[in-house]
Enzyme design. Structure first.
Site, PDB file in Angstrom:
ATOM      1  N   ASP A  18       1.019  -1.078  -0.253  1.00 15.04           N
ATOM      2  CA  ASP A  18      -0.067  -0.093   0.057  1.00 15.04           C
ATOM      3  C   ASP A  18       0.907   1.128   0.002  1.00 15.04           C
ATOM      4  O   ASP A  18       1.549   1.436   0.892  1.00 15.04           O
ATOM      5  CB  ASP A  18      -0.860  -0.066   1.092  1.00 15.04           C
ATOM      6  CG  ASP A  18      -1.996   1.053   1.298  1.00 15.04           C
ATOM      7  OD1 ASP A  18      -1.618   2.150   0.480  1.00 15.04           O
ATOM      8  OD2 ASP A  18      -2.610   1.018   2.236  1.00 15.04           O
ATOM      9  N   ILE A  19       0.924   1.913  -0.827  1.00 18.03           N
ATOM     10  CA  ILE A  19       1.750   3.183  -1.156  1.00 18.03           C
ATOM     11  C   ILE A  19       1.764   4.226  -0.072  1.00 18.03           C
ATOM     12  O   ILE A  19       2.440   4.896   0.103  1.00 18.03           O
ATOM     13  CB  ILE A  19       1.683   3.825  -2.609  1.00 18.03           C
ATOM     14  CG1 ILE A  19       3.006   4.465  -3.003  1.00 18.03           C
ATOM     15  CG2 ILE A  19       0.317   4.606  -2.757  1.00 18.03           C
ATOM     16  CD1 ILE A  19       2.776   5.178  -4.642  1.00 18.03           C
ATOM     17  N   ASN A  32      -7.415  12.601 -10.620  1.00 15.03           N
ATOM     18  CA  ASN A  32      -8.274  12.822 -11.851  1.00 15.03           C
ATOM     19  C   ASN A  32      -8.152  14.535 -11.820  1.00 15.03           C
ATOM     20  O   ASN A  32      -7.941  15.152 -10.966  1.00 15.03           O
ATOM     21  CB  ASN A  32      -9.678  12.467 -11.602  1.00 15.03           C
ATOM     22  CG  ASN A  32     -10.266  12.918 -10.579  1.00 15.03           C
ATOM     23  OD1 ASN A  32     -10.609  14.301 -10.261  1.00 15.03           O
ATOM     24  ND2 ASN A  32     -10.937  11.921  -9.818  1.00 15.03           N
ATOM     25  N   GLY A  40      -9.847   4.130  -5.886  1.00 13.72           N
ATOM     26  CA  GLY A  40      -8.437   3.592  -6.188  1.00 13.72           C
ATOM     27  C   GLY A  40      -7.312   4.176  -5.533  1.00 13.72           C
ATOM     28  O   GLY A  40      -7.654   4.656  -4.214  1.00 13.72           O
ATOM     29  N   VAL A  41      -6.361   4.429  -5.838  1.00  9.19           N
ATOM     30  CA  VAL A  41      -5.176   4.827  -4.990  1.00  9.19           C
ATOM     31  C   VAL A  41      -5.301   6.553  -4.571  1.00  9.19           C
ATOM     32  O   VAL A  41      -5.086   6.572  -3.404  1.00  9.19           O
ATOM     33  CB  VAL A  41      -3.756   4.949  -5.910  1.00  9.19           C
ATOM     34  CG1 VAL A  41      -3.703   5.846  -6.843  1.00  9.19           C
ATOM     35  CG2 VAL A  41      -2.731   4.898  -4.981  1.00  9.19           C
ATOM     36  N   ASP A  42      -6.192   7.099  -5.195  1.00 12.33           N
ATOM     37  CA  ASP A  42      -6.464   8.343  -4.959  1.00 12.33           C
ATOM     38  C   ASP A  42      -7.320   8.400  -3.860  1.00 12.33           C
ATOM     39  O   ASP A  42      -7.087   9.134  -2.830  1.00 12.33           O
ATOM     40  CB  ASP A  42      -7.394   9.212  -6.091  1.00 12.33           C
ATOM     41  CG  ASP A  42      -7.617  10.504  -6.009  1.00 12.33           C
ATOM     42  OD1 ASP A  42      -7.113  11.170  -5.010  1.00 12.33           O
ATOM     43  OD2 ASP A  42      -8.155  11.243  -7.000  1.00 12.33           O
ATOM     44  N   SER A 131      -2.805   5.167 -14.193  1.00 11.54           N
ATOM     45  CA  SER A 131      -3.755   4.837 -15.127  1.00 11.54           C
ATOM     46  C   SER A 131      -4.280   3.753 -15.530  1.00 11.54           C
ATOM     47  O   SER A 131      -4.988   3.075 -16.379  1.00 11.54           O
ATOM     48  CB  SER A 131      -3.229   5.149 -16.673  1.00 11.54           C
ATOM     49  OG  SER A 131      -3.380   6.891 -16.875  1.00 11.54           O
ATOM     50  N   GLY A 133      -5.820   1.377 -13.270  1.00  4.64           N
ATOM     51  CA  GLY A 133      -6.788   0.920 -12.537  1.00  4.64           C
ATOM     52  C   GLY A 133      -8.205   1.271 -13.431  1.00  4.64           C
ATOM     53  O   GLY A 133      -8.328   1.019 -14.541  1.00  4.64           O
ATOM     54  N   TYR A 135      -8.857   3.845 -15.135  1.00  6.85           N
ATOM     55  CA  TYR A 135      -8.454   4.448 -16.349  1.00  6.85           C
ATOM     56  C   TYR A 135      -8.284   3.685 -17.369  1.00  6.85           C
ATOM     57  O   TYR A 135      -7.987   3.781 -18.635  1.00  6.85           O
ATOM     58  CB  TYR A 135      -7.488   5.483 -16.270  1.00  6.85           C
ATOM     59  CG  TYR A 135      -7.963   6.962 -15.789  1.00  6.85           C
ATOM     60  CD1 TYR A 135      -9.387   7.156 -15.338  1.00  6.85           C
ATOM     61  CD2 TYR A 135      -7.052   8.131 -15.603  1.00  6.85           C
ATOM     62  CE1 TYR A 135      -9.613   8.097 -14.871  1.00  6.85           C
ATOM     63  CE2 TYR A 135      -7.750   9.294 -15.241  1.00  6.85           C
ATOM     64  CZ  TYR A 135      -8.696   9.427 -14.687  1.00  6.85           C
ATOM     65  OH  TYR A 135      -9.350  10.460 -14.257  1.00  6.85           O
TER      66      TYR A 135
HETATM   67  P1  ADP Z   1      -6.142   5.351 -12.582  1.00  9.65           P
HETATM   68  O1  ADP Z   1      -7.531   6.005 -12.429  1.00  9.65           O
HETATM   69  O2  ADP Z   1      -5.150   6.202 -12.802  1.00  9.65           O
HETATM   70  O3  ADP Z   1      -6.234   4.245 -13.377  1.00  9.65           O
HETATM   71  P2  ADP Z   1      -6.312   3.902 -10.080  1.00  9.65           P
HETATM   72  O4  ADP Z   1      -6.203   4.438  -8.633  1.00  9.65           O
HETATM   73  O5  ADP Z   1      -7.753   3.295 -10.438  1.00  9.65           O
HETATM   74  O6  ADP Z   1      -5.834   4.999 -10.895  1.00  9.65           O
HETATM   75  O7  ADP Z   1      -5.263   2.792 -10.048  1.00  9.65           O
HETATM   76  C1  ADP Z   1      -4.042   2.690 -10.621  1.00  9.65           C
HETATM   77  C2  ADP Z   1      -3.157   1.639  -9.856  1.00  9.65           C
HETATM   78  O8  ADP Z   1      -3.085   2.083  -8.276  1.00  9.65           O
HETATM   79  C3  ADP Z   1      -3.904   0.219 -10.237  1.00  9.65           C
HETATM   80  O9  ADP Z   1      -2.831  -0.837 -10.566  1.00  9.65           O
HETATM   81  C4  ADP Z   1      -4.318  -0.183  -8.602  1.00  9.65           C
HETATM   82  O10 ADP Z   1      -4.370  -1.321  -8.356  1.00  9.65           O
HETATM   83  C5  ADP Z   1      -3.411   0.664  -7.694  1.00  9.65           C
HETATM   84  N1  ADP Z   1      -3.609   1.142  -6.252  1.00  9.65           N
HETATM   85  C6  ADP Z   1      -4.779   1.135  -5.878  1.00  9.65           C
HETATM   86  N2  ADP Z   1      -4.591   1.687  -4.467  1.00  9.65           N
HETATM   87  C7  ADP Z   1      -3.386   1.334  -4.376  1.00  9.65           C
HETATM   88  C8  ADP Z   1      -2.658   1.747  -2.857  1.00  9.65           C
HETATM   89  N3  ADP Z   1      -3.050   1.903  -1.965  1.00  9.65           N
HETATM   90  N4  ADP Z   1      -1.351   1.572  -3.176  1.00  9.65           N
HETATM   91  C9  ADP Z   1      -0.438   1.265  -4.333  1.00  9.65           C
HETATM   92  N5  ADP Z   1      -1.219   0.819  -5.397  1.00  9.65           N
HETATM   93  C10 ADP Z   1      -2.616   1.093  -5.456  1.00  9.65           C
END
Ligand code: ADP
Length: 191
Positions: A18-19, A32, A40-42, A131, A133, A135
Site C-alpha cells: 500500500d503506497i 483525476n 483507487g489509489v486517490d 492509469s 486501474g 483509467y
Molecule cells: P487510475 O484512475 O489512474 O487508473 P487507480 O487508482 O484506479 O488509478 O489505479 C492505479 C493503480 O493503483 C492500479 O494498478 C491499482 O491497483 C493501484 N492501487 C490502488 N490502490 C493502491 C494503493 N493503496 N497502493 C498502491 N497502489 C494502489
C-alpha cells in the site's frame, strides 16, 4: 511493503504494498483532473492522509488550477498525516484505444512528477501504476512506459534529485508483470 527488486545503482526499487504506508519524501497520486478525490489509489491517499490534502487541492482549484489539472501534468501538495512529506498529484490518460496520445500523456505524468520532485529537492519518490486501474491503460504497455521514462530521466540527471524512485504495485501479479516486461529479476536477498 515487500521489496522485490533494487537496481544495481540503488536508484530504482520495485515493491508490492500500500503506497500510503511508504516512508518516502513523496508519493505520487494517480489523481483525476478535478483534484477533488476519486477511487483507487486517490481514495486511499485522501483517506489515509486526512482532510488537509483535499483542502490544499481545493485551494489550487480556486487559484492557479481553476480548470483542474490537465492529463500529463503534476502538482505537489502537503501529505497531511501520511508518512511522506509531499503528495505529487498527476493525472494519467484515460485509455481510449491507444490512438489518443495515451502513451505520450502517460510518459508526461512520470516526467512531470519527477520534475516536481527535482524542483522541490525530494530525494525519494514513489509511483503507483498510473492509469492502470479505473483509467484502463493496458498494464504491460504502462509498465514499459513507466520504466523507460524513469530510466531516461535518471540518465539525464545523474547527480540530482530524486535519488531513489519506487514503483509500488498493489498486487504481486502486477509487480510480476512489470518486472517481466522490463526484464528485471527478483533479488531474493532484499528484505
Ligand atoms: P487510475 O484512475 O489512474 O487508473 P487507480 O487508482 O484506479 O488509478 O489505479 C492505479 C493503480 O493503483 C492500479 O494498478 C491499482 O491497483 C493501484 N492501487 C490502488 N490502490 C493502491 C494503493 N493503496 N497502493 C498502491 N497502489 C494502489
Amino acid at each position: 511493503m515487500k521489496t522485490l527488486y533494487r537496481s544495481p545503482d540503488g536508484r530504482c526499487i520495485v515493491a508490492v504494498g500500500d503506497i500510503t504506508t511508504l516512508e518516502c519524501d513523496a508519493i505520487v497520486n494517480a489523481a483525476n483532473s478535478s483534484l477533488l478525490g476519486g477511487g483507487g489509489v486517490d481514495g486511499a491517499i485522501h483517506s489515509a492522509g486526512g482532510p488537509q490534502i483535499l483542502e490544499e487541492c481545493r485551494t489550487l482549484r480556486a487559484g492557479p488550477l481553476k480548470e483542474g489539472l490537465p492529463p500529463g501534468r503534476a502538482v505537489a501538495t502537503t501529505a497531511g498525516r501520511l508518512p511522506a512529506k509531499r503528495v505529487i498529484h498527476t493525472v494519467g490518460p484515460i485509455w481510449r484505444g491507444g490512438e489518443h496520445h495515451e502513451d505520450e500523456t502517460l510518459e508526461s505524468c512520470y516526467r512531470e512528477s519527477l520534475a516536481v520532485a527535482a524542483r522541490e529537492g525530494l530525494a525519494c519518490v514513489a509511483f503507483p501504476a498510473i492509469s492502470t486501474g479505473i483509467y484502463g491503460f493496458p498494464k504491460v504497455r504502462a509498465a514499459r512506459i513507466a520504466w523507460k521514462t524513469v530510466q531516461e530521466f535518471l540518465a539525464g540527471s545523474p547527480a540530482s534529485m530524486p535519488r531513489v524512485i519506487w514503483f509500488v504495485f498493489f498486487s504481486e501479479a502486477d509487480a510480476a508483470l512489470f518486472m517481466n516486461e522490463n526484464k528485471l529479476t527478483e533479488n531474493k536477498s532484499i528484505v
